[in-house]
Design an enzyme around this catalytic site. Structure first.
Site, short mmCIF file in Angstrom:
data_model
loop_
_atom_site.label_atom_id
_atom_site.label_comp_id
_atom_site.label_asym_id
_atom_site.label_seq_id
_atom_site.Cartn_x
_atom_site.Cartn_y
_atom_site.Cartn_z
N CYS A 5 0.83 -1.21 0.00
CA CYS A 5 0.00 0.00 0.00
C CYS A 5 0.87 1.26 0.00
O CYS A 5 0.52 2.26 -0.63
CB CYS A 5 -0.91 0.02 1.22
SG CYS A 5 -1.92 -1.43 1.40
C1 BEZ Z 1 0.50 -4.66 1.86
O1 BEZ Z 1 -0.17 -3.68 1.57
O2 BEZ Z 1 1.70 -4.62 1.80
C2 BEZ Z 1 -0.17 -5.93 2.29
C3 BEZ Z 1 -1.32 -5.89 3.01
C4 BEZ Z 1 -1.89 -7.07 3.41
C5 BEZ Z 1 -1.31 -8.29 3.05
C6 BEZ Z 1 -0.15 -8.31 2.27
C7 BEZ Z 1 0.43 -7.10 1.88
#
Ligand code: BEZ
Length: 212
Positions: free
Chosen positions: A45
């Site tokens: 994200c």
């Molecule tokens: C991320 O945004 O990095 C993420 C969020 C949940 C699970 C895996 C990655």
């Protein structure tokens, strides 16, 4: 029931990293992209929001306002934005919606219980000036979105909203487009003065009409 193409994008009032907003008022008469992410302070994200910030001029050029959303608080969003700005070398200038009670996530069907009971998946909605949903794409948490593709589909949506054309597979701005089946070939020839290439009666190309 989940949202479908052509439905009005549900309006909401919410707190965001930039203060309270009314969604439809915020969009005004332009286009919008609303996208959810699973949680603040997560690595994928962080790159997605950084990428979105770096494309601010591209979205503005297309008259598109962007908003991100997760079920974290506005206070958390603002702390995370400092990290995004630092690590992605950007300045996040768009709001991140705080949806702590999940009311927006539920209205937009952004929580997929078989993926996670708690967090929003990576849903992205493109909303037209009429506030209708024009496109949605959903990715799992583990796969970051391709924002070049997001810009490409906005280009296609904005073009096809104004001309009787459709865009072929992998089309990019400036390439030939397809004459929609509803138009007869003789009418297409009059309508598209740059020329119509007939491959089959149902497969007809013309240069992109709004390009010199
Ligand atoms: C991320 O945004 O990095 C993420 C969020 C949940 C699970 C895996 C990655």
């Amino acid at each position: 029931m989940s949202l479908r193409l052509g439905d009005i994008a549900p309006n909401f009032q919410a707190n965001t990293s930039l203060g309270p907003i009314d969604f439809h008022e915020y969009l005004g008469s332009g286009w919008g992209v609303l996208f959810s992410h699973p949680a603040d302070f997560t690595p994928v994200c962080t790159t997605e929001l950084g990428r979105t910030a770096s494309l601010a001029e591209e979205f503005a050029k297309r008259n598109v306002k962007v908003l991100a959303l997760s079920v974290d608080s506005a206070e958390s969003h603002n702390k995370w934005i400092a990290d995004i700005n630092e690590t992605q070398h950007v300045n996040v200038g768009f709001p991140i919606v705080a949806d702590e009670d999940k009311s927006i996530a539920n209205a937009y069907d952004m929580i997929h219980p078989n993926a996670s009971e708690t967090f929003t998946v990576r849903s992205l909605f493109i909303i037209g000036p009429d506030k209708k949903v024009k496109l949605f794409i959903t990715y799992p948490a583990s796969t970051g979105r391709n924002f070049v593709e997001v810009l490409r589909v906005i280009d296609s949506l904005q073009l096809t909203a104004n001309y009787s054309v459709a865009t072929p597979a992998d089309w990019k701005e400036g390439e030939d487009v397809i004459v929609v089946p509803a138009i007869k070939t003789e009418d297409a020839i009059a309508k598209f003065p740059k020329g119509v290439k007939v491959i089959k009666p149902y497969l007809r190309y013309t240069p992109q009409p709004n390009k010199d």
